[in-house]
Motif scaffolding. Structure first.
Motif, PDB file in Angstrom:
ATOM      1  N   ILE A 115       0.875  -1.172   0.000  1.00  0.00           N
ATOM      2  CA  ILE A 115       0.000   0.000   0.000  1.00  0.00           C
ATOM      3  C   ILE A 115       0.912   1.221   0.000  1.00  0.00           C
ATOM      4  CG2 ILE A 115      -1.691   1.314   1.351  1.00  0.00           C
ATOM      5  CD1 ILE A 115      -2.572  -1.477   2.512  1.00  0.00           C
ATOM      6  N   VAL A 116       0.609   2.194  -0.842  1.00  0.00           N
ATOM      7  CA  VAL A 116       1.385   3.430  -0.892  1.00  0.00           C
ATOM      8  C   VAL A 116       0.486   4.558  -0.416  1.00  0.00           C
ATOM      9  CG1 VAL A 116       2.689   5.030  -2.336  1.00  0.00           C
ATOM     10  CG2 VAL A 116       2.760   2.567  -2.825  1.00  0.00           C
ATOM     11  N   GLY A 117       0.789   5.081   0.765  1.00  0.00           N
ATOM     12  CA  GLY A 117      -0.039   6.120   1.366  1.00  0.00           C
ATOM     13  C   GLY A 117      -0.748   5.589   2.594  1.00  0.00           C
ATOM     14  N   ALA A 118      -1.539   6.454   3.197  1.00  0.00           N
ATOM     15  CA  ALA A 118      -2.187   6.126   4.467  1.00  0.00           C
ATOM     16  C   ALA A 118      -3.409   5.237   4.271  1.00  0.00           C
ATOM     17  CB  ALA A 118      -2.602   7.404   5.181  1.00  0.00           C
ATOM     18  N   PRO A 119      -3.477   4.101   4.982  1.00  0.00           N
ATOM     19  CA  PRO A 119      -4.744   3.357   5.042  1.00  0.00           C
ATOM     20  C   PRO A 119      -5.791   4.211   5.761  1.00  0.00           C
ATOM     21  CG  PRO A 119      -2.906   2.006   5.801  1.00  0.00           C
ATOM     22  CD  PRO A 119      -2.407   3.417   5.707  1.00  0.00           C
ATOM     23  N   ASP A 120      -7.048   3.855   5.599  1.00  0.00           N
ATOM     24  CA  ASP A 120      -8.113   4.565   6.307  1.00  0.00           C
ATOM     25  C   ASP A 120      -8.180   4.146   7.769  1.00  0.00           C
ATOM     26  OD1 ASP A 120      -9.559   6.168   4.145  1.00  0.00           O
ATOM     27  OD2 ASP A 120      -9.352   4.186   3.240  1.00  0.00           O
ATOM     28  N   LEU A 121      -7.827   2.893   8.032  1.00  0.00           N
ATOM     29  CA  LEU A 121      -7.822   2.364   9.395  1.00  0.00           C
ATOM     30  C   LEU A 121      -6.628   1.440   9.545  1.00  0.00           C
ATOM     31  CD1 LEU A 121      -9.044   1.506  12.196  1.00  0.00           C
ATOM     32  CD2 LEU A 121     -10.423  -0.159  10.944  1.00  0.00           C
ATOM     33  N   VAL A 122      -5.915   1.594  10.657  1.00  0.00           N
ATOM     34  CA  VAL A 122      -4.824   0.688  11.004  1.00  0.00           C
ATOM     35  C   VAL A 122      -5.147   0.084  12.358  1.00  0.00           C
ATOM     36  CG1 VAL A 122      -2.417   0.605  11.731  1.00  0.00           C
ATOM     37  CG2 VAL A 122      -3.028   1.805   9.647  1.00  0.00           C
ATOM     38  N   VAL A 123      -4.938  -1.225  12.475  1.00  0.00           N
ATOM     39  CA  VAL A 123      -5.137  -1.940  13.733  1.00  0.00           C
ATOM     40  C   VAL A 123      -3.806  -2.560  14.135  1.00  0.00           C
ATOM     41  CG1 VAL A 123      -6.397  -3.784  14.913  1.00  0.00           C
ATOM     42  CG2 VAL A 123      -7.515  -2.503  13.055  1.00  0.00           C
ATOM     43  N   GLU A 124      -3.391  -2.300  15.373  1.00  0.00           N
ATOM     44  CA  GLU A 124      -2.194  -2.927  15.923  1.00  0.00           C
ATOM     45  C   GLU A 124      -2.589  -3.679  17.186  1.00  0.00           C
ATOM     46  OE1 GLU A 124       0.590  -3.164  14.440  1.00  0.00           O
ATOM     47  OE2 GLU A 124       0.969  -1.356  13.253  1.00  0.00           O
ATOM     48  N   VAL A 125      -2.162  -4.928  17.282  1.00  0.00           N
ATOM     49  CA  VAL A 125      -2.379  -5.739  18.480  1.00  0.00           C
ATOM     50  C   VAL A 125      -1.129  -5.569  19.343  1.00  0.00           C
ATOM     51  CG1 VAL A 125      -2.775  -8.042  19.392  1.00  0.00           C
ATOM     52  CG2 VAL A 125      -3.870  -7.332  17.252  1.00  0.00           C
ATOM     53  N   ILE A 126      -1.311  -5.009  20.528  1.00  0.00           N
ATOM     54  CA  ILE A 126      -0.158  -4.705  21.380  1.00  0.00           C
ATOM     55  C   ILE A 126       0.177  -5.890  22.280  1.00  0.00           C
ATOM     56  CG2 ILE A 126      -0.586  -2.225  21.331  1.00  0.00           C
ATOM     57  CD1 ILE A 126      -1.747  -2.416  24.128  1.00  0.00           C
ATOM     58  N   SER A 127       1.443  -5.955  22.625  1.00  0.00           N
ATOM     59  CA  SER A 127       1.940  -6.964  23.556  1.00  0.00           C
ATOM     60  C   SER A 127       2.910  -6.252  24.488  1.00  0.00           C
ATOM     61  CB  SER A 127       2.641  -8.086  22.789  1.00  0.00           C
ATOM     62  OG  SER A 127       3.791  -7.569  22.139  1.00  0.00           O
ATOM     63  N   PRO A 128       3.338  -6.891  25.570  1.00  0.00           N
ATOM     64  CA  PRO A 128       4.295  -6.215  26.456  1.00  0.00           C
ATOM     65  C   PRO A 128       5.556  -5.748  25.725  1.00  0.00           C
ATOM     66  CG  PRO A 128       3.394  -8.144  27.540  1.00  0.00           C
ATOM     67  CD  PRO A 128       2.891  -8.177  26.120  1.00  0.00           C
ATOM     68  N   GLY A 129       5.967  -6.461  24.692  1.00  0.00           N
ATOM     69  CA  GLY A 129       7.176  -6.093  23.971  1.00  0.00           C
ATOM     70  C   GLY A 129       6.981  -5.053  22.886  1.00  0.00           C
ATOM     71  N   SER A 130       5.713  -4.735  22.545  1.00  0.00           N
ATOM     72  CA  SER A 130       5.472  -3.767  21.472  1.00  0.00           C
ATOM     73  C   SER A 130       4.646  -2.567  21.902  1.00  0.00           C
ATOM     74  CB  SER A 130       4.759  -4.449  20.293  1.00  0.00           C
ATOM     75  OG  SER A 130       3.402  -4.726  20.612  1.00  0.00           O
ATOM     76  N   ALA A 131       4.107  -2.575  23.124  1.00  0.00           N
ATOM     77  CA  ALA A 131       3.161  -1.534  23.530  1.00  0.00           C
ATOM     78  C   ALA A 131       3.758  -0.133  23.429  1.00  0.00           C
ATOM     79  CB  ALA A 131       2.659  -1.798  24.943  1.00  0.00           C
TER      80      ALA A 131
END
Length: 199
Positions: A115-131
């Protein structure tokens, strides 16, 4: 990645890979990396590596993707992608969001490889190592790139926080759990209860 037995793996800057040097990585440099099975991203020209996602992270991503893609396909609203699929936000910003949604008005941002450019929605699943990384580096980058909505999913707490872009900064619409539905401003009447993402 070597870690002590009582220390969780973290998202970290990578300084031991041959390349242009931290702060100067571009999408072209990133695309030239050998496929070593690791997950890399570039934020502000800095190359990061994320640890392999765990079981609950993967289960949550799978359910989110299934519910979002089914609803968006049924309503003919756009397309949904799951990691690993590159999102190139700028020449020095390349990430692999857990889930990306592109609505019909922005289908021209989708290529065969990324994808080139901003998606309309981004979802990130957080964990202790990525929060920390998801709430600092990535959140700031998504805001600067103009991603209208950002969901932070916590599989340990069974919650989803919905962030909406207002005047170049994210404002939280709340943290939701249980039988709550998400107050998304992009996907009208999304009917899924938060608890269904973690069942």
């Amino acid at each position: 990645m070597t870690i002590a037995p009582d220390k969780l793996p973290m998202v970290s800057a990578v300084n031991n890979i041959q390349g242009p040097g931290q702060g100067r990585w571009t999408y072209e440099d990133y695309a030239a990396l050998p496929d070593d099975g690791k997950r890399y991203e570039i934020v502000d020209g800095v190359l990061y590596m994320a640890p392999s996602p765990g079981r609950w992270h993967q289960k949550a991503i799978g359910k989110l993707y299934n519910y979002l893609s089914r609803y968006i396909d049924d309503e003919k609203l756009g397309e949904v992608y799951i990691a690993p699929f590159d999102v190139v936000l700028a020449y020095n910003q390349t990430v692999q969001p857990d889930v990306s949604v592109i609505l019909n008005d922005h289908r021209d941002r989708i290529t065969d490889n990324h994808i080139v450019g901003a998606p309309d929605l981004v979802v990130e699943v957080i964990s202790p190592g990525s929060a920390g990384y998801d709430r600092r580096e990535k959140q700031n980058m998504y805001a600067r790139a103009g991603v209208p909505e950002y969901w932070l999913v916590d599989p340990a707490a069974h919650t989803v926080e919905v962030l909406s872009l207002e005047y170049s900064e994210y404002r939280s619409l709340g943290v939701f759990q249980g039988k709550a539905t998400l107050p998304t401003r992009l996907i009208a009447s999304f009917p899924v209860h938060v608890e269904q993402f973690f069942a």
